[in-house]
Design a protein around this motif. Structure first.
Motif, PDB file in Angstrom:
ATOM      1  N   GLN A  52       0.813  -1.216   0.000  1.00  0.00           N
ATOM      2  CA  GLN A  52       0.000   0.000   0.000  1.00  0.00           C
ATOM      3  C   GLN A  52       0.847   1.267   0.000  1.00  0.00           C
ATOM      4  O   GLN A  52       0.324   2.358  -0.137  1.00  0.00           O
ATOM      5  N   ILE A  53       2.138   1.110   0.168  1.00  0.00           N
ATOM      6  CA  ILE A  53       3.014   2.273   0.289  1.00  0.00           C
ATOM      7  C   ILE A  53       3.967   2.354  -0.892  1.00  0.00           C
ATOM      8  O   ILE A  53       4.273   1.355  -1.538  1.00  0.00           O
ATOM      9  N   GLY A  54       4.452   3.581  -1.183  1.00  0.00           N
ATOM     10  CA  GLY A  54       5.302   3.791  -2.344  1.00  0.00           C
ATOM     11  C   GLY A  54       6.729   3.321  -2.128  1.00  0.00           C
ATOM     12  O   GLY A  54       7.211   3.225  -0.989  1.00  0.00           O
ATOM     13  N   ASP A  58       6.081   7.290   1.712  1.00  0.00           N
ATOM     14  CA  ASP A  58       4.656   7.567   1.757  1.00  0.00           C
ATOM     15  C   ASP A  58       4.429   8.687   2.757  1.00  0.00           C
ATOM     16  O   ASP A  58       5.105   8.761   3.791  1.00  0.00           O
ATOM     17  N   MET A  59       3.486   9.568   2.446  1.00  0.00           N
ATOM     18  CA  MET A  59       3.268  10.722   3.306  1.00  0.00           C
ATOM     19  C   MET A  59       2.542  10.391   4.605  1.00  0.00           C
ATOM     20  O   MET A  59       2.253  11.296   5.391  1.00  0.00           O
ATOM     21  N   TYR A 328      14.418  19.257  -3.473  1.00  0.00           N
ATOM     22  CA  TYR A 328      13.307  18.451  -2.975  1.00  0.00           C
ATOM     23  C   TYR A 328      13.033  17.280  -3.902  1.00  0.00           C
ATOM     24  O   TYR A 328      13.510  17.231  -5.045  1.00  0.00           O
ATOM     25  N   LEU A 329      12.273  16.325  -3.372  1.00  0.00           N
ATOM     26  CA  LEU A 329      11.839  15.178  -4.159  1.00  0.00           C
ATOM     27  C   LEU A 329      10.323  15.200  -4.240  1.00  0.00           C
ATOM     28  O   LEU A 329       9.645  15.181  -3.203  1.00  0.00           O
ATOM     29  N   ASP A 330       9.791  15.258  -5.466  1.00  0.00           N
ATOM     30  CA  ASP A 330       8.354  15.111  -5.663  1.00  0.00           C
ATOM     31  C   ASP A 330       8.039  13.638  -5.418  1.00  0.00           C
ATOM     32  O   ASP A 330       8.250  12.794  -6.284  1.00  0.00           O
ATOM     33  N   LEU A 331       7.566  13.345  -4.212  1.00  0.00           N
ATOM     34  CA  LEU A 331       7.452  11.951  -3.785  1.00  0.00           C
ATOM     35  C   LEU A 331       6.452  11.169  -4.631  1.00  0.00           C
ATOM     36  O   LEU A 331       6.719  10.017  -5.019  1.00  0.00           O
ATOM     37  N   ASN A 332       5.319  11.761  -4.931  1.00  0.00           N
ATOM     38  CA  ASN A 332       4.331  11.050  -5.747  1.00  0.00           C
ATOM     39  C   ASN A 332       4.872  10.745  -7.134  1.00  0.00           C
ATOM     40  O   ASN A 332       4.675   9.645  -7.679  1.00  0.00           O
ATOM     41  N   ALA A 333       5.586  11.709  -7.731  1.00  0.00           N
ATOM     42  CA  ALA A 333       6.168  11.491  -9.062  1.00  0.00           C
ATOM     43  C   ALA A 333       7.249  10.413  -9.018  1.00  0.00           C
ATOM     44  O   ALA A 333       7.361   9.588  -9.925  1.00  0.00           O
TER      45      ALA A 333
END
Length: 450
Positions: A52-54, A58-59, A328-333
């Motif tokens: 369920q996590i990236g 995950d935020m 920064y890191l665009d976490l979703n991307a």
């Protein structure tokens, strides 16, 4: 004669170079490494586990190891040749106390120390403790502990001064001079953090206040410039509250204010946000800039935020801070692409149209942010959450804006509340006049047309 002119030109060039010698250092904070991220996910909220996590994070969770490695490698890629690194703690995950122990935490600290040493083998890292680095969490006694002793061994090659051993063993604080003569004062402000039950909310735990006063006094006598660093900053958060016991917050601020004229900057973490403040000296003049760096860990305690790490440009001679390059890191991307593509989020000079990061420049910027609708304030809000994947520029009402604005320069909760009350009253007054003016115009237009 030709030799004479060559000598003069050489000397003039040398003098000019000596007037400004640009250097760089990294500031990284709040790794919050969760070794169980892909298994039991001890740090995750909302019952997120496993698939369920990236991949990169995950935020609702702390950092997987792949996120930490990608951050350190990005630091190395963007600027390998720096003068030093500030690492302001909170390397341990957020987890229930019964799920972890001292040995578990020690492995995390060892692994993170090793990855920084591997990436920057010949560069000192000036490390400080975060509240989560102790076991149990937040409990820092003002005396010799296993954490202090083991960390002294971990970081000895970075500190490289055995005269600091006694202070470090007793309280986890120390001071060193960089190779360019700037003095680093590394504090353990976890002593004053309200969850710490091992100290009195008054007094001077481990004698750190007395040590700080003496250290800054000696620096003054030696005409040194100082960078102060620690995990938790004094002052007021946007909640609003103060993280410290009130008396100890005021005492720390009093000491820093006394020596503000030699403090070129202060750097902290803990808030998982990108922020700054300006401390006034005893004469009431804004003098010492204070910066809070955003976290690597994406775990949210409010609005979503991305991982961030910053590069600071400074003058090696005077210590003056010139610019910040925030990455920064665009976490979703990153999770969608399967690649951690760290990017430049902003440079402070461009984003805020300022020449440097001195107290005077930041104070002028703060003045421009007194208007909540200003571009500068909206930009600050966006960067506060490290360019999050949701719009946060419209959810800050009068009270929210007032607390943030007052907290830029006020370090006492009562002073912030007084400032906040005054600003909110003024906003209400101006709004009332605005509506009254509109009503009068409406009445006048209606009368003319009738």
């Amino acid at each position: 004669m030709l030799g004479y002119f060559i000598t003069v030109i050489y000397l003039l060039t040398t003098v000019n170079q000596g007037l400004c010698d640009d250097g760089y250092f990294w500031h990284v904070t709040d790794f919050h490494y969760d070794p169980t991220y892909e298994t039991t996910s001890l740090s995750c909220k909302e019952s997120k586990v496993g698939d369920q996590i990236g991949t990169f994070g995950d935020m609702w969770c702390d950092s997987p190891w792949i996120l930490i490695e990608s951050c350190v490698q990005a630091m190395k890629k963007f600027k390998r040749n720096v003068d030093f690194v500030l690492w302001t703690g909170d390397t341990i995950l957020h987890a229930d106390v019964e799920k972890i122990n001292h040995t578990f935490n020690a492995v995390i600290l060892d692994n993170t120390t090793d990855v920084l040493k591997a990436a920057f083998p010949d560069i000192p890292v000036y490390a400080t403790f975060g509240n989560h680095d102790a076991y149990p969490t937040g409990q820092f006694p003002p005396n010799n502990t296993l954490l202090y002793n083991e960390s002294l061994a971990r970081w000895r090659s970075w500190i490289n001064d055995d005269t600091q051993d006694e202070d470090f063993r007793n309280g986890g604080f120390y001071t060193v001079k960089t190779s360019y003569g700037i003095r680093i004062v590394a504090l353990n402000t976890n002593f004053y953090y309200t969850p710490n039950k091992l100290v009195s909310p008054e007094g001077d735990p481990a004698g750190q206040f007395a040590w700080l006063t003496e250290t800054l006094g000696n620096a003054t006598d030696q005409n040194e410039k100082v960078i102060v660093t620690a995990h938790i900053s004094p002052g007021v958060t946007p909640k609003p509250d103060i993280p410290f016991f009130s008396d100890q917050n005021d005492k720390l601020v009093e000491i820093l204010r006394q020596f503000a004229d030699i403090i070129v900057a202060m750097h902290f973490g803990h808030e998982h946000a990108d922020a700054f403040k300006v401390l006034k000296n005893t004469a009431g003049v804004p003098t010492a800039p204070l910066f809070l760096a955003p976290s690597i860990a994406p775990l949210r305690f409010g609005p979503m935020h991305n991982p961030g790490v910053r590069l600071v440009k400074y003058d090696r001679i005077t210590g003056k801070h010139i610019d910040i390059s925030q990455y920064y890191l665009d976490l979703n991307a990153a999770n969608r692409a399967g690649v951690a593509d760290w990017k430049l989020e902003y440079t402070a000079s461009d984003a805020y149209n300022i020449q440097d990061l001195t107290a005077s420049s930041l104070t002028a910027l703060i003045d421009r942010m007194e208007d909540s609708d200003s571009t500068e304030f909206k930009t600050y809000r966006k960067f506060y959450y490290v360019s999050p994947p949701e719009n946060l520029t419209e959810d800050c009402d009068w009270k929210c804006h007032a607390v943030i604005f007052c907290g830029f320069t006020e370090f006492n909760l009562d002073d912030v509340k007084k400032c906040e009350k005054k600003m909110v009253s003024e906003a209400i007054r101006m709004t009332s006049w605005k509506y009254l003016y509109g009503f009068l115009v409406f009445v006048l237009v209606t009368y003319i047309h009738t």
